[in-house]
Design an enzyme around this catalytic site. Structure first.
Site, PDB file in Angstrom:
ATOM      1  N   CYS A 118       0.823  -1.212   0.000  1.00  0.00           N
ATOM      2  CA  CYS A 118       0.000   0.000   0.000  1.00  0.00           C
ATOM      3  C   CYS A 118       0.858   1.264   0.000  1.00  0.00           C
ATOM      4  O   CYS A 118       0.658   2.166  -0.824  1.00  0.00           O
ATOM      5  CB  CYS A 118      -0.961  -0.007   1.184  1.00  0.00           C
ATOM      6  SG  CYS A 118      -0.202  -0.430   2.771  1.00  0.00           S
ATOM      7  N   HIS A 133      -2.204   5.785   6.250  1.00  0.00           N
ATOM      8  CA  HIS A 133      -0.801   6.174   6.331  1.00  0.00           C
ATOM      9  C   HIS A 133      -0.676   7.630   5.899  1.00  0.00           C
ATOM     10  O   HIS A 133      -1.518   8.154   5.158  1.00  0.00           O
ATOM     11  CB  HIS A 133       0.064   5.355   5.367  1.00  0.00           C
ATOM     12  CG  HIS A 133      -0.007   3.873   5.531  1.00  0.00           C
ATOM     13  ND1 HIS A 133       0.315   3.227   6.696  1.00  0.00           N
ATOM     14  CD2 HIS A 133      -0.332   2.888   4.647  1.00  0.00           C
ATOM     15  CE1 HIS A 133       0.197   1.915   6.536  1.00  0.00           C
ATOM     16  NE2 HIS A 133      -0.207   1.695   5.294  1.00  0.00           N
TER      17      HIS A 133
END
Length: 343
Positions: free
Chosen positions: A139, A219
């Site tokens: 990711c 994130h």
């Protein structure tokens, strides 16, 4: 119609399954499950075929889930496998796929050696076409490469330094942490993200470090990029705005200045599972000075790799479309670009 089998139905697997079900080019054969948990029941109720190890058949039936067949039958009926099993399991599964003569797409939690090519759509789609084994990078690396490959195409990136501020766990992972700490991801030297990115962009020096923080939502990445020639901010924003998978957000105008607000906006937009497939670049964070570009972006770890998994399917299946059309089909399928009209 190309028959796709999905091994794994966790955070990534269930999202990829939904995407395959929406695409008329592909048929979802079913999913492999090893444990009759709640996700098995939900998949079964959605009409998804479930394949299990023979010795687990009765365990599934006892939970009200009637398997469609065994893993061997799953392999026989599938033309392409997407492996979304837990990290490390994909490498163990590779021998099964090879023995069955089936091409496969793996996830970034596997070592690069699991596949012929580490894959990121904007960077190396044409190189991936016709390959038998691809690995969609993680990711964070997916989010990093989307930006870098776009900037590299336009401005010739020479190097990048990256700080990754990782979420501690996905929302359902209640056994992970940290809980009250900010922790270095690696005590060796640099994080794996830059190393992985250089597998795809070998001529760009990418150094990354990472810390893990106690949140589950997204994130955040800080990028400092050096390009070949001087640029101005307007050039950078114009280039980034061309790509549907890069979403520029102005916190001052929208009030969207945090990951929690971004997830809430995705809820309000009625995105399935609050998914944000796009890199969210905070426009006020883009700073340009001479050859240097820096920015901050947020990456929704649960969904960011779903578009790349779909693109990888097109590549492995050899669907005869140029990159632009593949991206267009995937973006339309997932509703990517719609948030631009809101933000």
């Amino acid at each position: 119609m190309i028959k796709v089998g999905l091994n794994g139905y966790g955070t990534i697997g269930k999202r990829v399954a939904d995407a395959v079900l929406k695409n008329s080019r592909f048929q979802l054969v079913g999913i492999v499950k090893y444990t009759p948990d709640y996700s098995s029941k939900m998949a079964f109720k959605k009409g998804i075929n479930i394949y299990v190890p023979p010795e687990k058949w009765r365990d599934f039936e006892s939970q009200g889930v009637t398997p469609k067949g065994t893993i061997q039958e799953f392999l026989e009926e599938s033309s392409i496998i997407i492996d979304a099993s837990p990290s490390g399991k994909g490498f163990a599964n590779l021998s099964l796929y090879k023995a069955a003569g089936k091409p496969a797409i793996f996830q970034g939690g596997e070592k690069p050696e699991v596949a012929e090519l580490s894959f990121s759509t904007y960077c190396n789609y044409d190189e991936a076409v016709g390959r038998k084994y691809l690995r969609v990078v993680s990711c964070n690396t997916t989010g990093l490469l989307r930006i870098l490959c776009v900037l590299h195409k336009e401005f010739n990136v020479k190097r990048a330094r990256v700080l990754v501020i990782r979420r501690g766990a996905d929302p359902k992972e209640d056994a992970r942490g940290p809980i009250n700490s900010i922790k270095l991801e690696s005590v060796e030297d640099v994080s794996h993200h830059g190393k992985d990115a250089m597998l795809v962009l070998p001529n760009v020096k990418i150094i990354s470090q990472a810390v893990v923080v106690p949140t589950t939502l997204m994130h955040v990445q800080y990028l400092d990029v050096e390009v070949a020639t001087p640029v101005i901010k307007e050039q950078v924003t114009e280039v980034l705005s061309r790509y549907a998978r890069i979403l520029l957000v102005d916190p001052k105008k929208t009030g969207l200045d945090s990951t929690s607000k971004l997830i809430e906006a995705a809820r309000d937009f009625l995105r399935s599972r609050n998914d944000i497939y796009e890199n969210v670049v905070f426009e006020n964070s883009i700073l340009v000075s001479g050859n240097s570009i820096s920015l901050i972006q947020a990456i929704h770890q649960e969904s960011i790799v779903v578009p790349e998994n779909m693109d990888a399917l097109y590549a492995v299946a050899g669907v005869k479309l140029p990159l632009e059309k593949v991206v267009e089909e995937t973006d339309k399928l997932l509703g990517i670009g719609g948030l631009k009209d809101v933000f």
